[in-house]
Design a protein around this motif. Structure first.
Motif, PDB file in Angstrom:
ATOM      1  N   THR A  16      46.581  37.091  31.437  1.00  0.00           N
ATOM      2  CA  THR A  16      47.589  38.175  31.269  1.00  0.00           C
ATOM      3  C   THR A  16      46.907  39.565  31.252  1.00  0.00           C
ATOM      4  O   THR A  16      47.415  40.433  31.916  1.00  0.00           O
ATOM      5  N   ALA A  17      45.641  39.584  30.551  1.00  0.00           N
ATOM      6  CA  ALA A  17      45.057  40.826  30.657  1.00  0.00           C
ATOM      7  C   ALA A  17      44.530  41.230  31.971  1.00  0.00           C
ATOM      8  O   ALA A  17      44.754  42.420  32.482  1.00  0.00           O
ATOM      9  N   PHE A  18      44.367  40.278  33.028  1.00  0.00           N
ATOM     10  CA  PHE A  18      43.730  40.684  34.261  1.00  0.00           C
ATOM     11  C   PHE A  18      45.145  41.033  35.128  1.00  0.00           C
ATOM     12  O   PHE A  18      45.030  42.010  35.776  1.00  0.00           O
ATOM     13  N   LEU A  19      46.035  40.359  34.851  1.00  0.00           N
ATOM     14  CA  LEU A  19      47.393  40.769  35.477  1.00  0.00           C
ATOM     15  C   LEU A  19      47.787  42.337  35.040  1.00  0.00           C
ATOM     16  O   LEU A  19      48.295  42.773  36.059  1.00  0.00           O
ATOM     17  N   GLU A  20      47.799  42.363  34.093  1.00  0.00           N
ATOM     18  CA  GLU A  20      48.119  43.771  33.417  1.00  0.00           C
ATOM     19  C   GLU A  20      47.209  44.669  33.895  1.00  0.00           C
ATOM     20  O   GLU A  20      47.430  45.912  33.696  1.00  0.00           O
ATOM     21  N   SER A  21      46.076  44.350  34.283  1.00  0.00           N
ATOM     22  CA  SER A  21      45.099  45.357  34.621  1.00  0.00           C
ATOM     23  C   SER A  21      45.236  45.941  36.052  1.00  0.00           C
ATOM     24  O   SER A  21      44.310  46.711  36.622  1.00  0.00           O
ATOM     25  N   VAL A  22      46.072  45.048  37.163  1.00  0.00           N
ATOM     26  CA  VAL A  22      46.279  45.440  38.433  1.00  0.00           C
ATOM     27  C   VAL A  22      46.884  46.795  38.305  1.00  0.00           C
ATOM     28  O   VAL A  22      47.755  47.214  37.790  1.00  0.00           O
ATOM     29  N   GLU A  23      46.108  47.955  39.008  1.00  0.00           N
ATOM     30  CA  GLU A  23      46.409  49.240  39.146  1.00  0.00           C
ATOM     31  C   GLU A  23      48.014  49.594  39.748  1.00  0.00           C
ATOM     32  O   GLU A  23      48.644  50.206  39.307  1.00  0.00           O
ATOM     33  N   HIS A  24      48.026  49.200  40.911  1.00  0.00           N
ATOM     34  CA  HIS A  24      49.251  49.485  41.911  1.00  0.00           C
ATOM     35  C   HIS A  24      50.395  48.755  41.134  1.00  0.00           C
ATOM     36  O   HIS A  24      50.474  47.519  40.991  1.00  0.00           O
ATOM     37  N   PRO A  25      51.567  49.523  40.785  1.00  0.00           N
ATOM     38  CA  PRO A  25      52.822  48.898  39.959  1.00  0.00           C
ATOM     39  C   PRO A  25      53.308  47.696  40.678  1.00  0.00           C
ATOM     40  O   PRO A  25      53.847  46.655  40.069  1.00  0.00           O
ATOM     41  N   THR A  26      53.270  47.834  42.210  1.00  0.00           N
ATOM     42  CA  THR A  26      54.186  46.835  42.810  1.00  0.00           C
ATOM     43  C   THR A  26      53.378  45.631  42.869  1.00  0.00           C
ATOM     44  O   THR A  26      53.819  44.460  42.766  1.00  0.00           O
ATOM     45  N   ARG A  27      52.068  45.850  43.140  1.00  0.00           N
ATOM     46  CA  ARG A  27      51.169  44.482  43.331  1.00  0.00           C
ATOM     47  C   ARG A  27      51.135  43.932  41.929  1.00  0.00           C
ATOM     48  O   ARG A  27      51.297  42.696  41.692  1.00  0.00           O
ATOM     49  N   ARG A  28      51.226  44.924  40.743  1.00  0.00           N
ATOM     50  CA  ARG A  28      51.148  44.252  39.414  1.00  0.00           C
ATOM     51  C   ARG A  28      52.254  43.487  39.180  1.00  0.00           C
ATOM     52  O   ARG A  28      52.272  42.121  38.633  1.00  0.00           O
ATOM     53  N   ALA A  29      53.499  43.845  39.573  1.00  0.00           N
ATOM     54  CA  ALA A  29      54.821  43.179  39.245  1.00  0.00           C
ATOM     55  C   ALA A  29      54.970  42.056  40.138  1.00  0.00           C
ATOM     56  O   ALA A  29      55.463  40.867  39.723  1.00  0.00           O
ATOM     57  N   ASP A  30      54.400  42.012  41.332  1.00  0.00           N
ATOM     58  CA  ASP A  30      54.198  40.846  42.219  1.00  0.00           C
ATOM     59  C   ASP A  30      53.498  39.750  41.695  1.00  0.00           C
ATOM     60  O   ASP A  30      53.794  38.778  41.694  1.00  0.00           O
ATOM     61  N   ALA A  31      52.260  40.236  40.930  1.00  0.00           N
ATOM     62  CA  ALA A  31      51.362  39.123  40.319  1.00  0.00           C
ATOM     63  C   ALA A  31      52.243  38.687  39.244  1.00  0.00           C
ATOM     64  O   ALA A  31      52.012  37.393  38.845  1.00  0.00           O
ATOM     65  N   ARG A  32      52.738  39.158  38.517  1.00  0.00           N
ATOM     66  CA  ARG A  32      53.534  38.592  37.285  1.00  0.00           C
ATOM     67  C   ARG A  32      54.561  37.722  37.766  1.00  0.00           C
ATOM     68  O   ARG A  32      54.639  36.439  37.389  1.00  0.00           O
ATOM     69  N   MET A  33      55.170  38.003  39.137  1.00  0.00           N
ATOM     70  CA  MET A  33      56.230  36.928  39.433  1.00  0.00           C
ATOM     71  C   MET A  33      55.514  35.916  40.118  1.00  0.00           C
ATOM     72  O   MET A  33      56.123  34.794  39.882  1.00  0.00           O
ATOM     73  N   THR A  52      38.891  37.579  39.921  1.00  0.00           N
ATOM     74  CA  THR A  52      40.146  38.142  40.498  1.00  0.00           C
ATOM     75  C   THR A  52      40.836  36.967  41.068  1.00  0.00           C
ATOM     76  O   THR A  52      42.106  37.364  41.440  1.00  0.00           O
ATOM     77  N   ILE A  53      40.634  35.726  40.583  1.00  0.00           N
ATOM     78  CA  ILE A  53      41.717  34.713  41.229  1.00  0.00           C
ATOM     79  C   ILE A  53      42.309  34.044  40.206  1.00  0.00           C
ATOM     80  O   ILE A  53      41.631  33.638  39.111  1.00  0.00           O
ATOM     81  N   VAL A  54      43.747  34.169  40.186  1.00  0.00           N
ATOM     82  CA  VAL A  54      44.347  33.145  39.152  1.00  0.00           C
ATOM     83  C   VAL A  54      44.766  31.634  39.920  1.00  0.00           C
ATOM     84  O   VAL A  54      45.255  31.787  40.752  1.00  0.00           O
ATOM     85  N   GLY A  55      44.054  30.749  39.128  1.00  0.00           N
ATOM     86  CA  GLY A  55      44.350  29.412  39.720  1.00  0.00           C
ATOM     87  C   GLY A  55      45.015  28.436  38.829  1.00  0.00           C
ATOM     88  O   GLY A  55      45.063  28.669  37.339  1.00  0.00           O
TER      89      GLY A  55
END
Length: 144
Positions: A16-33, A52-55
Motif C-alpha cells: 500500500t505504501a508503495f502504491l501510494e508513493s506513485v507520483e503520477h495521479p493517473t498511474r497511482r489510481a490505475d495501480a490501485r485498481m 517496484t513490482i507488486v506480485g
C-alpha cells in the motif's frame, strides 16, 4: 546445480505504501485498481518483489539446464512510462485474448499499457486468469 538467487525477490516492503508513493495521479489510481483486480482474480495477497513490482503468488522452477529459483506468479509495476503487467509464462500464445484487449505492447512475459482506460478490464482479467492457469499447469503456484 546450485540454486541461483534472482535479483528480483519478494520483500517485506509495504504494498500500500508503495502504491501510494506513485507520483503520477493517473498511474497511482490505475495501480490501485490493478491491485484490486489482481487480488480478486488470483485470491492472493500482494507482496513486493524488488522495489517496484507488486506480485501475486510465487512459483519455484527448475529449468532443464538445472538452474532453479522462485519468481512471482503474476503481477504488475506502475512504471513512469507505462504499466508493466507480468503474465507468466511468457511462452504461451495469448493472441486471441490480446486481440480483444485494447491498446498495448508486448514483451516476452510482460504486457505494457499506458493507462487502464486503454484496455478492456474484463479481457485483462481473462488474460491474468489464463496466464495463472497456464503457469499452474507447468509449476506449482504458492500464495507466497
Amino acid at each position: 546445480m546450485a540454486r541461483a538467487d534472482n535479483k528480483t525477490r519478494f520483500t517485506a516492503a509495504d504494498v500500500t505504501a508503495f502504491l501510494e508513493s506513485v507520483e503520477h495521479p493517473t498511474r497511482r489510481a490505475d495501480a490501485r485498481m490493478l491491485n484490486a483486480m489482481f487480488r480478486a482474480v488470483t485470491g492472493f495477497t500482494p507482496r513486493m518483489w524488488g522495489p517496484t513490482i507488486v506480485g501475486y503468488g510465487r512459483y519455484d522452477y527448475v529449468y532443464d539446464s538445472g538452474r532453479e529459483g522462485s519468481f512471482l506468479a503474476t503481477g504488475f509495476s506502475p512504471r513512469k512510462a507505462n504499466l508493466s503487467i507480468y503474465i507468466m509464462p511468457g511462452y504461451q500464445d495469448y493472441s486471441e485474448i490480446l486481440a480483444r484487449l485494447g491498446k498495448h505492447k508486448m514483451g516476452k512475459s510482460c504486457l505494457y499499457i499506458n493507462k487502464l482506460a486503454d484496455v478492456d478490464a474484463a479481457v485483462l482479467e481473462e488474460l491474468i486468469r489464463a496466464g495463472l492457469r497456464d503457469l499452474s499447469a507447468k509449476w506449482v503456484v504458492h500464495p507466497v
